[in-house]
Scaffold this motif. Structure first.
Motif, PDB file in Angstrom:
ATOM      1  N   THR A 198       0.854  -1.195   0.000  1.00  0.00           N
ATOM      2  CA  THR A 198       0.000   0.000   0.000  1.00  0.00           C
ATOM      3  C   THR A 198       0.887   1.241   0.000  1.00  0.00           C
ATOM      4  OG1 THR A 198      -1.744  -1.174   1.203  1.00  0.00           O
ATOM      5  CG2 THR A 198      -1.814   1.235   1.228  1.00  0.00           C
ATOM      6  N   VAL A 199       0.520   2.210  -0.874  1.00  0.00           N
ATOM      7  CA  VAL A 199       1.301   3.444  -0.986  1.00  0.00           C
ATOM      8  C   VAL A 199       0.373   4.623  -0.683  1.00  0.00           C
ATOM      9  CG1 VAL A 199       2.812   4.842  -2.437  1.00  0.00           C
ATOM     10  CG2 VAL A 199       2.729   2.352  -2.755  1.00  0.00           C
ATOM     11  N   TYR A 200       0.841   5.495   0.221  1.00  0.00           N
ATOM     12  CA  TYR A 200       0.077   6.670   0.634  1.00  0.00           C
ATOM     13  C   TYR A 200       0.743   7.914   0.049  1.00  0.00           C
ATOM     14  CZ  TYR A 200      -1.500   3.248   4.095  1.00  0.00           C
ATOM     15  OH  TYR A 200      -1.987   2.127   4.696  1.00  0.00           O
ATOM     16  N   PHE A 201      -0.088   8.849  -0.468  1.00  0.00           N
ATOM     17  CA  PHE A 201       0.416  10.092  -1.046  1.00  0.00           C
ATOM     18  C   PHE A 201      -0.146  11.245  -0.231  1.00  0.00           C
ATOM     19  CE2 PHE A 201       0.609   6.925  -4.299  1.00  0.00           C
ATOM     20  CZ  PHE A 201       1.742   7.207  -5.041  1.00  0.00           C
ATOM     21  N   TYR A 202       0.765  12.078   0.333  1.00  0.00           N
ATOM     22  CA  TYR A 202       0.377  13.192   1.185  1.00  0.00           C
ATOM     23  C   TYR A 202       0.793  14.508   0.533  1.00  0.00           C
ATOM     24  CZ  TYR A 202      -0.044   9.783   5.033  1.00  0.00           C
ATOM     25  OH  TYR A 202      -0.401   8.734   5.821  1.00  0.00           O
ATOM     26  N   VAL A 203      -0.044  15.540   0.718  1.00  0.00           N
ATOM     27  CA  VAL A 203       0.297  16.901   0.315  1.00  0.00           C
ATOM     28  C   VAL A 203       0.073  17.801   1.521  1.00  0.00           C
ATOM     29  CG1 VAL A 203      -0.167  18.831  -1.251  1.00  0.00           C
ATOM     30  CG2 VAL A 203      -0.344  16.465  -2.093  1.00  0.00           C
ATOM     31  N   ASP A 204       1.138  18.457   1.953  1.00  0.00           N
ATOM     32  CA  ASP A 204       1.085  19.351   3.117  1.00  0.00           C
ATOM     33  C   ASP A 204       0.526  18.635   4.351  1.00  0.00           C
ATOM     34  OD1 ASP A 204       2.176  21.516   1.750  1.00  0.00           O
ATOM     35  OD2 ASP A 204       0.204  22.079   0.951  1.00  0.00           O
ATOM     36  N   GLY A 205       0.948  17.362   4.526  1.00  0.00           N
ATOM     37  CA  GLY A 205       0.592  16.596   5.711  1.00  0.00           C
ATOM     38  C   GLY A 205      -0.782  15.979   5.667  1.00  0.00           C
ATOM     39  N   VAL A 206      -1.529  16.162   4.575  1.00  0.00           N
ATOM     40  CA  VAL A 206      -2.884  15.622   4.459  1.00  0.00           C
ATOM     41  C   VAL A 206      -2.864  14.473   3.452  1.00  0.00           C
ATOM     42  CG1 VAL A 206      -5.284  16.102   3.838  1.00  0.00           C
ATOM     43  CG2 VAL A 206      -3.917  17.835   5.031  1.00  0.00           C
ATOM     44  N   LEU A 207      -3.463  13.321   3.831  1.00  0.00           N
ATOM     45  CA  LEU A 207      -3.522  12.175   2.937  1.00  0.00           C
ATOM     46  C   LEU A 207      -4.363  12.527   1.716  1.00  0.00           C
ATOM     47  CD1 LEU A 207      -2.854   9.183   2.404  1.00  0.00           C
ATOM     48  CD2 LEU A 207      -4.947   8.591   3.642  1.00  0.00           C
ATOM     49  N   ALA A 208      -3.733  12.470   0.528  1.00  0.00           N
ATOM     50  CA  ALA A 208      -4.388  12.891  -0.701  1.00  0.00           C
ATOM     51  C   ALA A 208      -4.783  11.726  -1.599  1.00  0.00           C
ATOM     52  CB  ALA A 208      -3.477  13.854  -1.478  1.00  0.00           C
ATOM     53  N   ARG A 209      -4.215  10.527  -1.399  1.00  0.00           N
ATOM     54  CA  ARG A 209      -4.610   9.359  -2.193  1.00  0.00           C
ATOM     55  C   ARG A 209      -3.941   8.118  -1.610  1.00  0.00           C
ATOM     56  NH1 ARG A 209      -6.760   9.238  -7.586  1.00  0.00           N
ATOM     57  NH2 ARG A 209      -7.649   7.137  -7.823  1.00  0.00           N
ATOM     58  N   THR A 210      -4.663   6.981  -1.637  1.00  0.00           N
ATOM     59  CA  THR A 210      -4.115   5.703  -1.207  1.00  0.00           C
ATOM     60  C   THR A 210      -4.235   4.723  -2.363  1.00  0.00           C
ATOM     61  OG1 THR A 210      -4.756   6.071   1.096  1.00  0.00           O
ATOM     62  CG2 THR A 210      -4.300   3.797   0.433  1.00  0.00           C
ATOM     63  N   ILE A 211      -3.120   4.069  -2.723  1.00  0.00           N
ATOM     64  CA  ILE A 211      -3.103   3.081  -3.797  1.00  0.00           C
ATOM     65  C   ILE A 211      -2.764   1.720  -3.182  1.00  0.00           C
ATOM     66  CG2 ILE A 211      -2.097   2.397  -5.999  1.00  0.00           C
ATOM     67  CD1 ILE A 211      -3.711   4.991  -6.087  1.00  0.00           C
ATOM     68  N   THR A 212      -3.627   0.755  -3.408  1.00  0.00           N
ATOM     69  CA  THR A 212      -3.407  -0.598  -2.874  1.00  0.00           C
ATOM     70  C   THR A 212      -2.924  -1.533  -3.969  1.00  0.00           C
ATOM     71  OG1 THR A 212      -5.711  -1.200  -3.275  1.00  0.00           O
ATOM     72  CG2 THR A 212      -5.174  -0.280  -1.120  1.00  0.00           C
ATOM     73  N   SER A 213      -2.430  -2.697  -3.562  1.00  0.00           N
ATOM     74  CA  SER A 213      -1.961  -3.760  -4.481  1.00  0.00           C
ATOM     75  C   SER A 213      -0.844  -3.277  -5.375  1.00  0.00           C
ATOM     76  CB  SER A 213      -3.120  -4.300  -5.331  1.00  0.00           C
ATOM     77  OG  SER A 213      -4.134  -4.839  -4.523  1.00  0.00           O
ATOM     78  N   ALA A 214      -0.010  -2.374  -4.864  1.00  0.00           N
ATOM     79  CA  ALA A 214       1.186  -1.955  -5.602  1.00  0.00           C
ATOM     80  C   ALA A 214       2.288  -2.988  -5.387  1.00  0.00           C
ATOM     81  CB  ALA A 214       1.645  -0.585  -5.121  1.00  0.00           C
ATOM     82  N   THR A 215       3.088  -3.227  -6.410  1.00  0.00           N
ATOM     83  CA  THR A 215       4.184  -4.185  -6.289  1.00  0.00           C
ATOM     84  C   THR A 215       5.213  -3.668  -5.288  1.00  0.00           C
ATOM     85  OG1 THR A 215       3.873  -4.945  -8.547  1.00  0.00           O
ATOM     86  CG2 THR A 215       6.014  -5.384  -7.531  1.00  0.00           C
ATOM     87  N   TYR A 216       5.555  -4.536  -4.300  1.00  0.00           N
ATOM     88  CA  TYR A 216       6.559  -4.136  -3.318  1.00  0.00           C
ATOM     89  C   TYR A 216       7.954  -4.450  -3.837  1.00  0.00           C
ATOM     90  CZ  TYR A 216       9.724  -4.256   0.628  1.00  0.00           C
ATOM     91  OH  TYR A 216      10.799  -4.050   1.439  1.00  0.00           O
ATOM     92  N   SER A 217       8.849  -3.475  -3.725  1.00  0.00           N
ATOM     93  CA  SER A 217      10.264  -3.699  -4.019  1.00  0.00           C
ATOM     94  C   SER A 217      11.053  -2.624  -3.283  1.00  0.00           C
ATOM     95  CB  SER A 217      10.531  -3.599  -5.521  1.00  0.00           C
ATOM     96  OG  SER A 217      11.873  -3.958  -5.812  1.00  0.00           O
TER      97      SER A 217
END
Length: 865
Positions: A570-589
């Motif tokens: 799972t990858v979380y994208f934040y802008v100015d400390g606020v969660l702006a999008r969550t992407i699941t099932s991303a390949t881990y590496s």
């Protein structure tokens, strides 16, 4: 080689005038347990006549045979008959060597004749002059093939019963004295009298031991002759407003139970409030009055009466309890920082503090201090310290627990670049990509004076970092949006199959920033994404949901903090400390490189326009995780043993341990112990560390099998016809050891013990003997020794009457052999008067005589142990 057992018995009778010796009977006894006497088990009649004058030692033995497999009383009776035959026909004793024997069912047998009513001299401890032998039927030593027997409770109880009954009433099992030149307890094991393993580690260690004033056996026998021993170390602990818990040490062995008494004053009056059963060591006193002091005492009781009282213990039931005026507060700290939790409270009397983590009491030591004060200090914070902290405060009236204070750990910084001097460490993408420049016109508030400026869509640079970032991680980019004409500027973290940018296939890429052109076709939940020019954007390259996508963050001019945080897939994208999008099932590496800039070499026509980057930071959160634990190993002595661990999450070091102590220089993911020996056996573990904390592996056991070695060879020797020849070998090595004896190179059927007994030898038994010793690690064969068979030795005794009243005897027989001289007045009752060891095949001794109708003498040779 040794020869033992029955020799030729010669009786030489002289009609003389001499004095007669007398022996006293044993002292009064206590209560008699049920005993199967000699008539009960069908003993052979014997003519043993040697007696002892005093009885002050009880020696405990085991038979070291297969009799633990008996199935009941009749089976044990049969064993008793077999045992008597062995002692008399093979060992050459005049009767069973022991006085009493006990089977696993608790049956007690009178072994040697007249043991219940007289003082017969036994053949059990090598000396036998003031001792009785009490024997457990079984093999209680680890050298038993297949493992030692374990004594049953009824067997041990019966042993204590018969010793307590048979030993004189004034006799005490406590204490010790000199016995044949060595210190031996008044109740002791066979091994303390002579060099032997008897009665086995399973009996001597748990029940006898080396403390002559203690041990389960001595205590158990003592209490069968006396009232129970008083309990001690009574403690009283108030656990609530209405309950006090008691605990004590049970010093007794055969108590029926314990009587518990309570009072409200130290001097009483006392009242009995309860009884508990045997071996119980705790009691909860309930339905008490709040804030009241109670006093307690305990004593054991049994068939012979009550013990003395324990110590008096007191406790005061809890009251309303203290008041917390300031609770400990939640904190977030960097790894390595010190942490202080504090509480403020008021109450009655002295306040007692106990800090806890996740509900478990803490103790001072290592990085924790102040666990019993109002201030808890944690030094050099690690990831393992994260959790919920509380403190329990107690006063004379009660107790209270604080609210939880959470402790959080900031991430560990891999690197951070504020661009305040140059672009060292950054490299431009492949041509035609161009480098960013250092700008003095724009910078973030957290940076000092400069930033990295992008002015063309060709501008793009990367930086590798080592080691790769594993586990939960975060990338932070400060980027300046001037709302101008540059349509693409973003920060990326990348993962390649190799180690660093463009080394092998691209496995994963996550981007965040401004991407103001068409997204193209995505997959999964991103398939229908359409660019929104009023928003910022993100990207994932590999996984079920991949492609560019909009963030839930509206564009505004100025500096903005962009963060990409990965936790598993799972990858979380934040802008100015606020969660702006969550992407699941991303390949881990694992991440191995970071980029800043625009589209780089893939832009066919450069797009001008400015953007700025500053304060780029890469961090990880997790302590290491062990994927594959070190496995236990079994090796033969002299081989190498290699332990290996497989760990992840930004491992920065290893430290291997042996039995909990660090091994110098063992700081790699594997550790090899070269040429292992028995001293290397034990538990191996490894501590894996990074800057977020440590993790310790499970213990991996190293078992070292040592090949057998012969420590004492069989000895050459000769034995006369009709006697018993005994060969012995001593060997060391990993147990179990197995033995096979050979005669003239051929196996001797059934000869599979460390000792070889050859009874009633003939000339056919003369020849070469050897033994092979085997264990799981190898085999060794002893030296070959020769047995010579000698003709029978004539035992001679002559007597001469002297004028001074003395009778002089001359004895002829085997050199270095021991002979016993007995006398009788009726040829039925014989008394041993002396023993002689021949040094040159003959010896002389004198006996005083006086007027007597007739006195007879005889001599015999007997192995008395």
């Amino acid at each position: 080689m040794s020869s033992s057992s029955l020799r030729l018995v010669a009786t030489v009778v002289f009609t003389l005038f001499a004095s007669v010796l007398a022996f006293e009977t044993f002292a009064a006894k206590g209560p008699q347990p049920t005993i199967c006497n000699r008539a009960c088990w069908g003993a052979r009649d014997t003519s043993c006549s040697s007696t002892i004058s005093t009885l002050n030692r009880a020696i405990i033995h085991h038979t070291a045979g297969s009799e633990f497999a008996t199935t009941g009383l009749e089976s044990s009776k049969n064993y008793m008959r077999n045992n008597q035959n062995y002692h008399m026909d093979t060992r050459g004793f005049c009767d069973v060597g022991y006085h009493f024997m006990v089977d696993k069912f608790g049956n007690i047998f009178e072994a040697r004749k007249n043991s219940m009513a007289g003082l017969p001299r036994g053949a059990h401890d090598g000396n036998n002059f003031n001792s009785f032998g009490f024997t457990l039927m079984g093999w209680f030593h680890p050298d038993k093939p297949g493992g030692a027997n374990q004594p049953t409770a009824v067997m041990i109880s019966a042993l204590f019963d018969v010793i307590a009954w048979r030993m004189p009433s004034e006799w005490s099992p406590y204490g010790s004295g000199t016995y044949n030149g060595v210190t031996v307890g008044f109740l002791d094991g066979h091994r303390k009298v002579k060099a032997t393993a008897c009665p086995g580690d399973g009996i001597h260690g748990p029940y006898i031991g080396s403390n002559y004033n203690g041990g389960l056996a001595r205590n158990g026998v003592y209490e069968r002759k006396n009232p129970p021993i008083a309990p001690s170390a009574l403690q009283a602990t108030a656990v609530s407003k209405t309950q006090i818990n008691l605990s004590w040490t049970d010093n007794s062995v055969v108590e029926t139970g314990f009587k518990i008494e309570r009072a409200t004053a130290s001097a009483g009056p006392w009242s009995q409030i309860a009884t508990v059963g045997a071996n119980v060591k705790t009691y909860s006193s309930t339905s008490l009055t709040m804030d009241t002091t109670y006093y307690y005492r305990v004593r054991a009781y049994g068939a012979l009466g009550d013990s003395a009282y324990s110590n008096v213990a007191n406790a005061t039931t809890l009251g309303p309890g203290p008041t917390i005026t300031s609770h400990p507060q939640t904190q977030t700290k960097d790894s390595g920082q010190n942490v202080t939790f504090q509480v403020t409270a008021t109450g009655t009397g002295t306040l007692i503090y106990q800090w806890r983590k996740n509900g478990v009491n803490l103790v001072n030591g290592g990085r924790f201090s102040g666990v019993a004060t109002a201030t808890l200090i944690i030094s050099a914070l690690e990831a393992t310290d994260v959790g919920a902290y509380t403190v329990r405060i107690t006063d004379t009236a009660g107790a209270v627990t604080s609210a939880e204070a959470q402790l959080y750990l900031n991430a560990i910084v891999i690197f951070q670049d504020t661009f305040d001097s140059n672009l060292n460490g950054w490299t431009a993408f492949q041509s035609p990509a161009t480098a960013l420049t250092i700008s003095s016109t724009n910078h973030t508030a957290v940076a000092n004076s400069k930033s990295a400026q992008l002015s063309s869509s060709y501008d793009k640079m990367y930086r590798d970092f080592t080691p790769e970032i594993e586990g939960r991680a975060r990338a932070t980019f400060w980027m300046y949006d001037n709302m101008g004409g540059q349509t693409r500027w973003f920060g990326e973290v990348r993962s390649y199959a190799g180690a660093g940018y463009n080394s092998g296939a691209l496995l994963q890429l996550c981007a965040i920033g401004r991407y103001g052109v068409g997204f193209g076709t995505g997959t999964g939940s991103l398939a229908n994404e359409v660019v929104d020019s009023t928003k910022y954007q993100g990207r994932v390259v590999a996984g079920d949901n991949k492609g560019w996508f909009n963030l839930n963050a509206t564009r505004t001019a100025g500096w903005h903090k962009f963060e990409i945080e990965r936790n598993g897939t799972t990858v979380y994208f934040y802008v100015d400390g606020v969660l702006a999008r969550t992407i699941t099932s991303a390949t881990y590496s694992p991440w191995d490189s970071v980029t800043i800039g625009s589209y780089g070499p893939f832009t066919h026509t450069a797009v001008t326009g400015n953007a700025w980057f500053d304060d780029i930071k890469l961090e990880y959160f997790n302590a290491p995780t062990i994927l594959t634990q070190p496995a236990g190993l079994t090796r033969i002595a002299g081989a190498n043993a290699t332990f290996t661990v497989n760990a992840t999450n930004n491992v920065e070091g290893y430290q291997w341990r042996f039995e909990g102590s660090n091994i110098t220089g063992a700081t790699n993911s594997s550790y090899t112990r070269s040429s292992v020996q028995a001293s290397h056996e034990g538990a191996y573990s490894v501590v894996v560390r990074n800057r977020a904390g440590t993790v310790t592996s499970v213990n991996a056991a190293l078992v070292v099998n040592v090949p057998p070695q012969i420590t004492a060879q069989p000895e050459e020797g000769s034995v006369r016809t009709g006697n018993t020849a005994v060969y012995e070998v001593a060997a060391s090595g990993t147990e179990p050891l197995s033995y096979q004896w050979f005669f003239n190179g051929a196996n001797i059927n059934g000869a599979t013990e460390s000792q070889l007994n050859l009874p009633n030898v003939t000339t056919n038994d003369g020849g070469s003997y050897s033994v092979r010793v085997t264990n799981v690690a190898g085999t060794v064969t002893s030296a070959v020794v020769t047995l010579s068979i000698l003709p029978p030795q004539v035992l001679e005794m002559e007597a001469v009457q002297l004028t001074d009243g003395n009778l002089k005897f001359t004895l002829g027989g085997d050199s270095e052999s021991e002979y016993f001289i007995q006398t009788s007045s009726n040829l039925v009752d014989w008394i041993t008067i002396t023993n002689i060891i021949l040094t040159n095949s003959s010896a002389e001794f004198s006996a005083g005589v006086s007027n007597h109708p007739a006195l007879f003498y005889r001599v015999y040779q007997e192995d008395i142990d």
